[in-house]
Write an enzyme that holds these catalytic residues in place. Structure first.
Site, mmCIF file in Angstrom:
data_model
loop_
_atom_site.group_PDB
_atom_site.id
_atom_site.type_symbol
_atom_site.label_atom_id
_atom_site.label_comp_id
_atom_site.label_asym_id
_atom_site.label_seq_id
_atom_site.Cartn_x
_atom_site.Cartn_y
_atom_site.Cartn_z
ATOM 1 N N ARG A 119 0.825 -1.195 0.000
ATOM 2 C CA ARG A 119 0.000 0.000 0.000
ATOM 3 C C ARG A 119 0.865 1.253 0.000
ATOM 4 O O ARG A 119 1.803 1.358 0.797
ATOM 5 C CB ARG A 119 -0.871 0.009 1.254
ATOM 6 C CG ARG A 119 -1.912 1.121 1.299
ATOM 7 C CD ARG A 119 -2.602 1.150 2.651
ATOM 8 N NE ARG A 119 -3.912 1.773 2.598
ATOM 9 C CZ ARG A 119 -4.521 2.301 3.653
ATOM 10 N NH1 ARG A 119 -3.955 2.258 4.846
ATOM 11 N NH2 ARG A 119 -5.707 2.856 3.549
ATOM 12 N N ARG A 125 -2.067 13.645 6.465
ATOM 13 C CA ARG A 125 -2.362 13.546 7.893
ATOM 14 C C ARG A 125 -1.966 12.175 8.452
ATOM 15 O O ARG A 125 -1.993 11.959 9.653
ATOM 16 C CB ARG A 125 -3.834 13.841 8.169
ATOM 17 C CG ARG A 125 -4.796 12.862 7.579
ATOM 18 C CD ARG A 125 -6.250 13.221 7.915
ATOM 19 N NE ARG A 125 -7.187 12.454 7.133
ATOM 20 C CZ ARG A 125 -7.510 11.187 7.352
ATOM 21 N NH1 ARG A 125 -6.967 10.548 8.364
ATOM 22 N NH2 ARG A 125 -8.367 10.570 6.578
ATOM 23 N N ASP A 248 -13.622 -1.534 6.796
ATOM 24 C CA ASP A 248 -12.634 -0.555 7.292
ATOM 25 C C ASP A 248 -12.475 -0.632 8.820
ATOM 26 O O ASP A 248 -11.846 0.215 9.428
ATOM 27 C CB ASP A 248 -12.976 0.873 6.860
ATOM 28 C CG ASP A 248 -11.883 1.878 7.188
ATOM 29 O OD1 ASP A 248 -10.691 1.541 7.060
ATOM 30 O OD2 ASP A 248 -12.231 3.014 7.622
HETATM 31 C C1 0GY Z 1 -8.346 3.626 6.186
HETATM 32 C C2 0GY Z 1 -8.286 5.034 6.373
HETATM 33 C C3 0GY Z 1 -7.495 5.767 7.196
HETATM 34 C C4 0GY Z 1 -6.367 5.336 7.883
HETATM 35 C C5 0GY Z 1 -5.503 4.416 7.473
HETATM 36 O O1 0GY Z 1 -3.512 3.310 7.512
HETATM 37 C C6 0GY Z 1 -4.240 4.077 8.122
HETATM 38 O O2 0GY Z 1 -3.961 4.580 9.198
HETATM 39 O O3 0GY Z 1 -5.746 3.741 6.375
HETATM 40 C C7 0GY Z 1 -7.848 7.168 7.368
HETATM 41 O O4 0GY Z 1 -7.503 7.760 8.403
HETATM 42 O O5 0GY Z 1 -8.504 7.754 6.477
HETATM 43 O O6 0GY Z 1 -8.613 3.131 5.109
HETATM 44 O O7 0GY Z 1 -8.124 2.852 7.093
#
Ligand code: 0GY
Length: 295
Positions: A119, A125, A248
């Site tokens: 990924r 952020r 999610d």
């Molecule tokens: C998601 C979205 C978020 C976070 C992460 O890896 C992560 O910390 O993906 C987000 O904060 O939008 O898909 O889990």
């Protein structure tokens, strides 16, 4: 940093029953921290949400398998994700986040641990830097059959195009690149995303995260996420062989409007109204990407 709980404590049982063998193709684990400490660069510090909790939720919601995506709070140490996959008895596979300088031997070890993709996260952020040149380098030497998952927001889609166009393996776009769903199915963001999907036939996407994309504001939006359903259903119908779905869970970073996972599952028939669409979304498509030997 204070540790945060970003998930619903008692999600409802969905009214919609997923077909047997359904896959939650976007979820994460956090820790447990005592065994798998969070990265020093983590932008949020969650409470533990380990494999036992994930598998209990999977069963509660009526799913059979998980695709576990390494969350940014664990940086490039994929041990927590690998631990969860190992505990799933073949019912989970995963997506890693790697140091772009990773060796071929370490990539092979990730494959043996059930990883089938990496990924690239472009959300400022969540990560300090996203070096496109290094990402491209590692994307060109992935084990056979892997893909690249990309997480970005709609405003940088065009900027990322040359980089994404150069990636020689299938792309999976998290949360459709975060369009503004309140613009509707023919809004600027959805049009741009459709043009991107048209540019290659190996770009997949996740029809996920109504809770992030359709938030309650000024009395509009939020659960039951009508704008999300209106904007996303046509996309699922038009690209039914390249779309995935996931909860999610544990919803990294969510603090307001934490979604009820049962209600998220109840979105499925609203974006994929027929049994055939549901089978593609929940079984056929994720099986092709993550369990091709069984598909
Ligand atoms: C998601 C979205 C978020 C976070 C992460 O890896 C992560 O910390 O993906 C987000 O904060 O939008 O898909 O889990």
């Amino acid at each position: 940093m204070t540790r945060i709980t970003s998930w619903h404590g008692a999600p409802s049982r969905p009214l919609y029953t997923p077909p047997a063998g359904a896959i939650d193709a976007h979820c994460h684990v956090f820790g447990p921290m005592a065994d798998f400490p969070f990265s020093a660069k983590a932008k949020y510090l969650p409470e533990d949400a380990g494999p036992d909790m994930l598998f209990a939720l999977r069963d509660h919601l009526g799913f059979a398998r998980n695709v576990i995506v390494q969350a940014s709070c664990h940086g490039t140490d994929n041990s927590a994700t690998l631990n969860a996959i190992a505990k799933a008895n073949g019912k989970a596979r995963g997506v890693a986040v790697v140091d772009p300088a990773i060796s071929a031997a370490d990539l092979a070890a990730l494959h043996d641990g059930g990883i089938r993709g990496i990924r690239f996260n472009f959300l400022k952020r969540l990560v300090d830097d996203a070096p496109k040149d290094k990402f491209l380098d590692v994307a060109k030497r992935l084990p056979a059959g892997w893909h690249v998952v990309i997480y970005f927001e709609a405003d940088i889609l065009e900027e990322l195009r040359p980089f994404m166009d150069a990636i020689p393996v299938p792309l999976v776009i998290d949360h459709m690149g975060r369009p503004d769903v309140t613009q509707g199915p023919d809004g600027v963001d959805m049009k741009a995303f459709r043009a991107f999907l048209e540019s290659r036939d190996d770009i997949w996407f996740k029809a996920t995260c109504p809770d992030r994309l359709d938030q309650a504001k000024d009395g509009i939006g939020g659960d039951p996420w009508n704008a999300f359903a209106d904007a996303v259903a046509p996309l699922v119908a038009d690209y039914q062989d390249r779309v995935l779905w996931g909860t999610d869970w544990p919803h990294p970073n969510m603090q307001d409007d934490i979604p009820d996972d049962g209600h998220l599952v109840d979105m499925i028939p609203r974006i994929a109204p027929t049994a055939e669409l549901q089978r593609k979304l929940l079984i056929d498509n994720p099986m092709r990407l993550y369990w091709p030997e069984e598909a």
